[in-house]
Design a protein around this motif. Structure first.
Motif, PDB file in Angstrom:
ATOM      1  N   VAL A  54      45.487 110.795  57.606  1.00  0.00           N
ATOM      2  CA  VAL A  54      45.170 109.834  59.189  1.00  0.00           C
ATOM      3  C   VAL A  54      43.852 110.101  59.395  1.00  0.00           C
ATOM      4  O   VAL A  54      43.797 109.948  60.743  1.00  0.00           O
ATOM      5  CB  VAL A  54      46.421 109.912  60.215  1.00  0.00           C
ATOM      6  N   PHE A  55      42.979 110.317  58.705  1.00  0.00           N
ATOM      7  CA  PHE A  55      41.514 110.484  58.985  1.00  0.00           C
ATOM      8  C   PHE A  55      40.954 109.423  59.435  1.00  0.00           C
ATOM      9  O   PHE A  55      41.199 108.434  59.385  1.00  0.00           O
ATOM     10  CB  PHE A  55      40.777 111.125  57.857  1.00  0.00           C
ATOM     11  N   CYS A  56      40.009 109.492  60.710  1.00  0.00           N
ATOM     12  CA  CYS A  56      39.365 108.480  61.099  1.00  0.00           C
ATOM     13  C   CYS A  56      40.117 107.554  61.710  1.00  0.00           C
ATOM     14  O   CYS A  56      40.368 106.324  61.480  1.00  0.00           O
ATOM     15  CB  CYS A  56      38.267 107.767  60.305  1.00  0.00           C
ATOM     16  N   ALA A  57      40.878 107.782  62.545  1.00  0.00           N
ATOM     17  CA  ALA A  57      42.253 106.774  63.434  1.00  0.00           C
ATOM     18  C   ALA A  57      43.333 106.204  62.120  1.00  0.00           C
ATOM     19  O   ALA A  57      43.623 105.121  62.234  1.00  0.00           O
ATOM     20  CB  ALA A  57      41.421 106.074  64.077  1.00  0.00           C
ATOM     21  N   GLY A  58      43.163 107.009  61.220  1.00  0.00           N
ATOM     22  CA  GLY A  58      44.432 106.585  59.781  1.00  0.00           C
ATOM     23  C   GLY A  58      43.654 105.628  59.130  1.00  0.00           C
ATOM     24  O   GLY A  58      44.244 104.774  58.283  1.00  0.00           O
TER      25      GLY A  58
END
Ligand code: GTR
Length: 363
Positions: free
Chosen positions: A66-70
């Motif tokens: 869920v990197f960068c808000a997913g």
């Protein structure tokens, strides 16, 4: 003075002439010339780029789905390379936008191991649909004359020949290893992978991209001396200065011949021309006089004649040296100069992404 005369005034060696003296007249001739240039640049400036490792293993250290808000999947990877009995490891961060089947990608060499970072606006890049594989050069091998750190001992033994690889060649080799890994991924569009770096890592990107044709786009940001700038007639940093302060970036012969490099038959347009007929992008900054925007522009213009042999337009310009905030994107090479100082800014990233997108759409 027009651009042609400005280039002439630099007295640079002829790009389109084979060692035997015959003129290079077409793309087939230039493929032969490329081999000569590769040998020359390795022997004289950067040292011999090592061969592929005997073995490479990529392991997963951690994962963030869920990197960068997913919006992206992040994987923190460890690359372990083996050459003979020797082994070394370095970390690489993979960030791939979700929900896309065929992403263009950047292999980005950075000064920091972080993502995001001041030079790596990862969320903006993900939002534009690109994947990024980044590593910190110092984690591959130190940015110093210590050849015992990281991958360096794999390639530089105690007796050092004049053509032994310097650190730039080693960082370039690491970028090629990242490309080996990228080639194994289904989610990446392998026809649209860029190699990119800023400053000393811009020099490194030119070398990696010049020698490894798997990189469709070769991007040099503010790389200056021994990168995208002509050395002859250059303002700011000179070959004498750079080899005095950073001798370990290069092979010992470049350092030994620094005072007489003008007699050695190369200049930096040779390096840029190795990218032909792929896509070269050179970025300068108006106040970066140490790198010297004018010498970067003239070098890019001088390299263009190699690109044109392939029916490629090369750099299209207005026959004058561009000043503050100019984007020359009409041809098949991008040159841009932005306001401000030596830096890899969001504005630079936006120009490079815009140009790649345009090149992808024009196909
Ligand atoms: C400077 C060096 C330049 C440039 C820069 C950098 O000190 O003189 O050639 O590469 O470092 O990498 O930031």
């Amino acid at each position: 003075m027009n651009v042609e005369n400005l280039i002439k005034s630099r007295n640079i060696p002829e790009l389109l002439r084979l060692n035997c003296g015959r003129a290079v007249e077409n793309a087939a001739d230039f493929e032969i010339r490329k081999k000569e240039i590769k040998k020359l640049l390795q022997e004289e400036i950067y040292g011999v780029i090592p061969k592929k490792p005997d073995h490479m293993q990529v392991s997963l250290a951690s994962e963030n789905p869920v990197f960068c808000a997913g919006k992206a999947d992040r994987k923190d990877l460890i690359f372990t390379v083996t050459v003979g009995e020797a082994e070394a490891s370095f970390p690489v961060i993979s960030v791939i936008p979700k929900g896309k089947t065929s992403c263009p990608a950047f292999v980005f060499m950075n000064f920091s191991p972080d993502s995001p970072d001041k030079y790596l606006p990862i969320e903006e890049i993900v939002d534009s649909g690109f994947a990024v594989f980044s590593f910190c050069h110092k984690e591959v091998t130190s940015d110093s004359g210590d050849f015992k750190h990281g991958i360096a001992p794999l390639f530089r033994k105690s007796r050092t020949p004049l053509n032994a690889p310097g650190k730039i060649a080693m960082w370039a080799w690491a970028a090629m290893r990242v490309m080996d890994y990228v080639e194994t991924l289904d989610s990446i569009d392998l026809d649209n992978v860029a190699v990119v770096g800023h400053s000393r890592l811009g020099k490194t990107a030119l070398l990696a991209g010049g020698f490894d044709e798997r990189f469709k786009y070769v991007i040099s940001n503010d790389s200056g001396c021994s990168g995208a700038a002509l050395s002859r007639g250059k303002q700011g940093e000179s070959v004498a200065v750079i080899t005095n302060v950073f001798p370990y970036w290069f092979c010992p012969r470049y350092v030994a011949n620094a005072a007489t490099y003008e007699e050695r038959g190369y200049d930096q347009h040779f390096l840029l021309a190795l990218t032909a007929p792929r896509v070269l992008m050179v970025g300068s900054a108006e106040e970066d006089l140490w790198a010297d925007p004018e010498s970067e522009f003239l070098c890019t213009a001088a390299a263009s004649e190699a690109f044109r042999l392939y029916g490629n337009r090369g750099l299209v310009h207005n026959d004058e040296v561009p000043t503050a905030k100019s984007v020359l994107d009409e041809g098949d090479i991008l040159y841009h100069v932005r306001r401000g100082t030596h830096y890899m800014s969001r504005e630079d990233w936006q120009e490079y992404m815009k140009y790649i997108t345009k090149m992808m759409e024009s196909k």
